[in-house]
Design an enzyme around this catalytic site. Structure first.
Site, short mmCIF file in Angstrom:
data_model
loop_
_atom_site.label_atom_id
_atom_site.label_comp_id
_atom_site.label_asym_id
_atom_site.label_seq_id
_atom_site.Cartn_x
_atom_site.Cartn_y
_atom_site.Cartn_z
CE1 TYR A 172 -8.93 -6.29 0.06
CE2 TYR A 172 -8.80 -5.98 -2.32
CZ TYR A 172 -8.21 -5.93 -1.07
OH TYR A 172 -6.91 -5.51 -0.94
NE ARG A 219 -0.64 -3.13 -13.04
CZ ARG A 219 -0.64 -1.88 -12.59
NH1 ARG A 219 -0.66 -0.87 -13.45
NH2 ARG A 219 -0.64 -1.63 -11.29
CG PHE A 289 -8.79 14.65 -9.28
CD1 PHE A 289 -7.53 14.61 -8.70
CD2 PHE A 289 -9.82 13.98 -8.65
CE1 PHE A 289 -7.31 13.91 -7.53
CE2 PHE A 289 -9.62 13.27 -7.48
CZ PHE A 289 -8.35 13.24 -6.92
#
Length: 411
Positions: A172, A219, A289
């Site tokens: 996933y 989280r 980045f």
């Protein structure tokens, strides 16, 4: 509370000062005003959907900037459909599975989003994204379309499947974020800014995505459960609770904490791959980045470890801490020092009575040894000197304003 945070963490105040000096209000030289028409609107959408990500994209090398902006918006459009619980299942799966074809259909828009979908406007005006996507070089289009196809198929699968095993969890997260790592790495390579190997050897790129995605999933457990969904694998949470709701129940707090720490440990195993991937990136704007989200993630997962507040609500690193991390994510050496510092924090939190203590201790030891053996200039930074410099700075500023106000009052 914010003022106290600044006082207790003066290095973050210093970082904030330099961040806002460097990122002054935009003028005529900013990226958004160098473009016009549909591309300018695309940067508007980038700001609307992810302000923090927008700032990093706009600092990219011009060879990549527009392509990655459009890559982000295409995947944001796909994700907006996937997140919308008002779209019927069959319709949603069709949209997800064919979205890689949709991005080639000039004039396509979508107005079926639910009333609470915050990024619905992007889909309402998605034709402007398509117009600019079709102006990209073919090699950019091919990468974006391929990742969109694979991600859409994965999202469609998980509209019906549940995350049961650890293999499901990794799969996933691969669909949700590992593929983003694949796509970005391939874009870095086709742009010519990075070596071809960066776009070909993609296991490390997958780990980069998993580190970010798993941190967010860990989280966000409270918010996700309250929204009626859970991305923690059943193989983990079922050892500690009878249901997802029981996982965050205060009456089950001890077991919930054990589950949380096991999830954090699963995230931490990706650290070696993250640092190895970053060591391959050479172009400075591409490095920043890539590095900025990773330093944010290590700070977040260390904050979450053995922290009961995660089960009660969303926890976030301090704004000043985030600005400091951004300022430090400039070189590989600096990023390694940042990781080393957070691993030391983790070591202090990793108590012997914690069931995950042994596994986490091994990760800590390996990470510290790997980093220390490759750091330039010796041991990790001693923050005492930094505090002394800041103390001198504050004394100087205070003396200046005191002198100024004294002289002004005497006039």
């Amino acid at each position: 509370m914010a003022f106290i945070d600044w006082v207790l963490h003066p290095t973050e105040l210093w970082a904030a000062f330099w961040f806002f000096m460097r990122h002054a209000p935009p003028d005529e030289k900013t990226v958004k005003l160098q473009v016009s028409g549909d591309m300018k609107r695309c940067y508007d959408f980038l700001e609307m959907t992810s302000r923090s990500f927008a700032a990093v994209i706009q600092e990219l090398n011009p060879k990549l900037r527009d392509g990655i902006c459009l890559f982000y918006l295409v995947l944001r459009g796909l994700d907006t459909i996937e997140d919308d619980m008002t779209i019927p299942g069959a319709r949603k799966r069709h949209l997800l599975e064919t979205f890689h074809e949709t991005i080639y259909q000039k004039g396509w828009t979508f107005e079926e989003s639910g009333p609470d979908e915050k990024d619905a406007l992007l889909l309402v005006e998605f034709d402007v994204v398509i117009n600019e996507f079709l102006r990209l070089p073919k090699e950019f289009q091919d990468v974006i379309a391929d990742i969109t196809r694979r991600m859409g198929a994965g999202m469609a699968k998980y509209t019906r499947a549940r995350v049961e095993s650890l293999d499901d969890y990794n799969e996933y997260c691969h669909y949700a974020a590992g593929l983003v790592g694949h796509g970005l790495s391939r874009l870095f390579a086709v742009s010519g800014l990075e070596a071809k190997s960066v776009g070909e050897e993609l296991e490390l790129a997958n780990s980069m995505g998993l580190f970010l995605q798993k941190t967010n999933i860990t989280r966000d457990i409270n918010e996700d459960v309250l929204d009626g969904r859970c991305f923690w694998p059943k193989a983990v949470w079922s050892k500690y609770a009878d249901s997802e709701e029981h996982l965050i129940d205060r009456e089950n707090r001890d077991k919930g904490m054990e589950a949380l720490n096991e999830m954090c440990t699963n995230v931490l195993q990706h650290i070696p791959d993250v640092l190895e991937y970053l060591s391959q990136i050479k172009e400075p704007s591409v490095f920043r980045f890539c590095a900025i989200p990773q330093v944010m993630a290590i700070a977040t997962i260390v904050l979450c470890y053995d922290n009961s507040r995660v089960l009660d609500g969303n926890v976030k690193i301090r704004k000043g801490e985030a600005l400091k991390l951004i300022s430090q994510a400039t070189t590989l050496d600096s990023v390694k020092r940042t990781f080393y510092g957070y691993v030391e924090q983790l070591e202090r939190k990793n108590h012997p009575d914690n069931p995950m203590h042994g596994q986490v201790a091994k990760i800590i030891d390996r990470t510290k040894k790997d980093i220390a053996s490759t750091l330039k200039g010796g041991a990790p930074v001693d923050f005492t000197k930094e505090y002394l410099v800041l103390a001198l700075f504050f004394v100087t500023v205070t003396a200046f304003f005191y002198t100024y106000l004294t002289e002004k009052s005497s006039l």
